[in-house]
Design an enzyme around this catalytic site. Structure first.
Site, short mmCIF file in Angstrom:
data_model
loop_
_atom_site.label_atom_id
_atom_site.label_comp_id
_atom_site.label_asym_id
_atom_site.label_seq_id
_atom_site.Cartn_x
_atom_site.Cartn_y
_atom_site.Cartn_z
CB VAL A 178 43.41 42.57 33.63
CG1 VAL A 178 41.95 42.26 33.18
CG2 VAL A 178 44.42 41.86 32.51
CG ASP A 179 44.48 43.87 28.90
OD1 ASP A 179 45.72 43.50 28.98
OD2 ASP A 179 43.88 43.04 28.04
CG ASP A 231 55.82 41.36 38.80
OD1 ASP A 231 54.92 42.12 38.29
OD2 ASP A 231 56.02 40.30 38.48
CG ASN A 279 48.13 54.15 30.76
OD1 ASN A 279 48.69 55.05 30.35
ND2 ASN A 279 48.19 52.70 30.37
CE LYS A 280 45.58 50.86 28.23
NZ LYS A 280 44.85 49.43 27.61
CB SER A 332 66.25 13.31 90.48
OG SER A 332 65.09 12.82 89.80
CB SER A 392 60.52 4.09 86.15
OG SER A 392 60.79 5.29 85.64
#
Ligand code: GDP
Length: 659
Positions: free
Chosen positions: A48-49, A122, A177-178, A494, A564
């Site tokens: 973060v940051d 993102d 970075n930075k 059946s 039945s």
């Protein structure tokens, strides 16, 4: 993190829109789009940051992806509010614009370089990243890992790299970075490169490049930095364009994730997305788990002209030549290369929930569009994802804490379909869901499972999860379906038993609790001593109905196959059960056909007077007036009748679980 300034009548304080964005984004995360252009999906991760949003904003700006005038408007708004302009605002502004248009999947930020189209996934934090990756909402083909040059390597710098490796993101570039605040120092850059490379090596990973940048000032983003002449590697945009296009997905075998099955009259449209390979009319497809096969009859599109093929990334529907039962979660593939399927396997997982993972705990396992309850059988090993050291914990307390990685054995309630992550990354990953939240994610470890022969029996074992009073809801939660009675009525011969036997087999193979109560068998035990007089027949059905009710109460799908003949007997059986729990199925094969079939020679004997009061010959048959389903096996195949029965069970399950 950044806060977008207001562009309208400037309020005194800038509104924090980020919460609104993430809330809205998550609701649209799984939205698929039709005919979406193919783009290279790139994810940006990092502590973060360390500058993720700034980098994304800068990339959008430097590649002219921001709508005309937007950047200037934001700069002006910042000036008016006395705020410093942040490139991160550009990303927020673009997202805000997209959210006006709900048809766009807002988890992806589109932009293009001169070379090709991209979408940045993102993923503000690793939870979102993991969730996106494992749900297949957005699968990254490449990644950027950001590290702040001044702060250096932090826990998330390590954890995110671990996740990239775990989830099989095939290529990534590390951006230091930075550099502006680190005095554009080559020594500092080299120090981070050396430490981080060693860490990656331990994970068996290697970055394609390390690039020193300043996202804020644009150094080495789209333009080479004049401040760092010592760096001779690529810029960020050059590195992006050098990522290999993994659209080779088109060349891979077919994987189609079934999202839903829509019924229009007799037609069923299987809707989903082509994740790899392609689908053509006439293709024979296998649905895993289960292994049912059929042939693609038509490919349906909602808003595009009809075509006989569907390609990677397309959300389409298709119909089948032969009717088979397909439900959400299935993965369609060609016969030559199908996914694996198993209930139990070993997995490497990354844990995110604050509630520790422990043996015996129940979660939901989400893989592609499958969502199946599962249980942790054992924990083999726990690893600290930042130090990569094995965590020593006494065996009795072996749990997996938040942010730890572990090797565990999982058992799902029913077979799930998956792939070896090395061949198919999306179907090799899964999420573990706790309540409504993603608690962890992981991959299936190769070699820890068996390929089950399609349609073969799945092992059914007892799982003891729930404690306390055993309510119908608890039974339903464990079984994944509620208890019901499917009552087959119809003439002798059946097809009642044939259908019930096949339905029982298919439900059992799919891991459902099912039991077939057969008229002939019951007469040997519970109903021994009863004859065929009207009174005895009524008593026979009464006992059968009571027995069926007990099975349904026990959470089982009880299939009862009895001639039945009397409406009053069947109605009494229905009255024993709660509304919706009794499904009357009239197997309506006409008498003449039953007589012709006469597999046990009973009609012939009745005709000769050897059997008294035989239904259809010397005793009446009262067809149901409002049965839940009428089947004509003389006109439809057994498979098609069973499909309709399975659909009936899905539609009538009130337990919020699909059968
Ligand atoms: P995220 O949390 O990773 O998305 O980080 P942000 O992009 O929100 O950036 C955090 C802070 O670092 C913001 O105040 C940015 O202006 C600042 N920042 C980002 N990149 C740079 C850079 O290259 N140089 C300098 N000096 N500051 C930066």
């Amino acid at each position: 993190m950044s806060t977008l300034p207001s562009l309208s009548s400037a309020p005194a304080t800038a509104p924090d829109l980020s919460a609104k964005f993430s809330a809205q984004r998550s609701t649209t995360a799984l939205k698929t789009s039709v005919g979406e252009p193919t783009r290279l999906n790139v994810v940006v991760v990092g502590h973060v940051d360390h500058g993720k949003s700034t980098l994304i904003g800068r990339l959008l700006f430097d590649t002219d992806s921001i709508p005309q005038g937007k950047a200037e408007a934001i700069q002006k708004a910042c000036a008016a509010e006395g705020m410093e302009f942040e490139y991160a605002f550009l990303m927020d502004a673009l997202l805000e614009e997209q959210e006006q248009n709900i048809t766009i999947d807002t988890t992806r930020i589109p932009f293009r370089t001169a070379a090709r189209d991209y979408a940045i996934i993102d993923a503000p934090g690793h939870t979102e990243f993991l969730k996106n990756m494992v749900t297949g909402a957005a699968s990254a083909a490449a990644a950027f890992v950001l590290i702040d040059a001044r702060e250096g390597i932090r826990e998330q710098s390590r954890r995110h790299a671990f996740l990239l490796g775990l989830l099989g993101v095939p290529q990534f570039v590390v951006l230091i970075n930075k550099m502006d605040v680190a005095g554009y120092s080559e020594a500092r850059y080299r120090e981070i490169v050396s430490t981080y490379s060693a860490f990656l090596q331990q994970l068996g990973l290697a970055a394609q490049h390390f690039i020193p940048i300043s996202a804020k000032h644009g150094d080495n983003i789209a333009h080479r930095s004049a401040q760092m002449p010592w760096f001779t590697g690529p810029t960020v945009v050059e590195a992006l364009d050098a990522f290999e296009d993994t659209q080779t997905l088109a060349a891979k075998p077919l994987r189609f994730f079934v999202q839903d099955v829509y019924r229009f009259d007799e037609r069923r449209i299987i809707a989903g997305r082509v994740e790899s390979g392609s689908l053509r009319v006439g293709d024979k497809v296998v649905f895993t788990p289960g292994g049912r096969t059929s042939t693609v009859k038509t490919i349906e599109r909602w808003s595009a002209p009809k075509r006989d093929t569907a390609e990677v990334g397309e959300s389409v529907g298709f119909t089948l030549a032969e009717q088979i039962f397909v439900e959400r979660g299935a993965i369609a593939a060609h016969e030559t290369d199908t996914p694996f399927e198993d209930r139990q396997f070993r997995a490497r997982i990354f844990w995110m929930s604050k509630n520790p993972l422990a043996p015996g705990r129940a979660y939901r396992l989400r893989l592609a569009t499958q969502d199946v309850p599962c249980e942790v059988l054992s924990i083999e090993r726990v690893i600290d994802a930042t130090s990569l050291d094995e965590v020593a914990r006494p065996a009795a307390e072996l749990t997996v804490q938040r942010h730890e990685v572990a090797e565990i054995t999982l058992r799902a309630r029913q077979a799930i379909a998956f792939d070896d992550r090395r061949h198919f990354s999306v179907t090799g990953r899964f999420a573990l869901i706790e309540g409504r939240l993603s608690a962890g994610g992981g991959i299936v470890l190769p070699g820890s499972y068996h390929r089950r022969a399609a349609g073969g029996p799945a092992p059914v074992e007892n799982l003891f999860w729930a404690e306390g009073k055993v309510t119908p809801q608890r039974r339903a939660a464990r079984n994944g379906h509620s208890g019901r009675v499917v009552w087959f009525t119809g003439f002798s011969a059946s097809g009642k038993s044939t259908l019930a036997v096949e339905l029982e087999r298919q439900l059992f193979n799919a891991g459902r609790q099912v039991y077939l109560l057969d008229g002939d068998n019951l007469r040997h035990g519970l109903c021994a001593g009863l004859g065929f007089s009207a009174a005895d027949r009524t008593e026979n059905i009464r006992r059968a109905a009571e027995a069926a009710k007990l099975f349904a109460d026990a959470g089982i799908i009880c299939l009862a196959a009895f001639i039945s003949p009397l409406r009053s007997d069947r109605d009494r059986a229905r009255s024993l059960l709660a509304p919706g729990q009794f499904l009357e199925v009239h197997v309506a094969t006409p008498l003449e056909i039953c007589r012709q079939r006469d597999p046990k020679g009973l009609y012939a004997r009745a005709d000769r007077g050897e059997i008294k009061e035989f239904t259809g010959v010397t005793a009446p048959y009262e067809p149901p007036e409002n049965p839940e389903l009428v089947l004509h096996p003389e006109l439809e195949s057994v498979e098609s009748c069973v499909t309709r029965l399975l659909e009936l069970l899905v539609e009538t399950d009130d337990s919020a679980y699909n059968i």
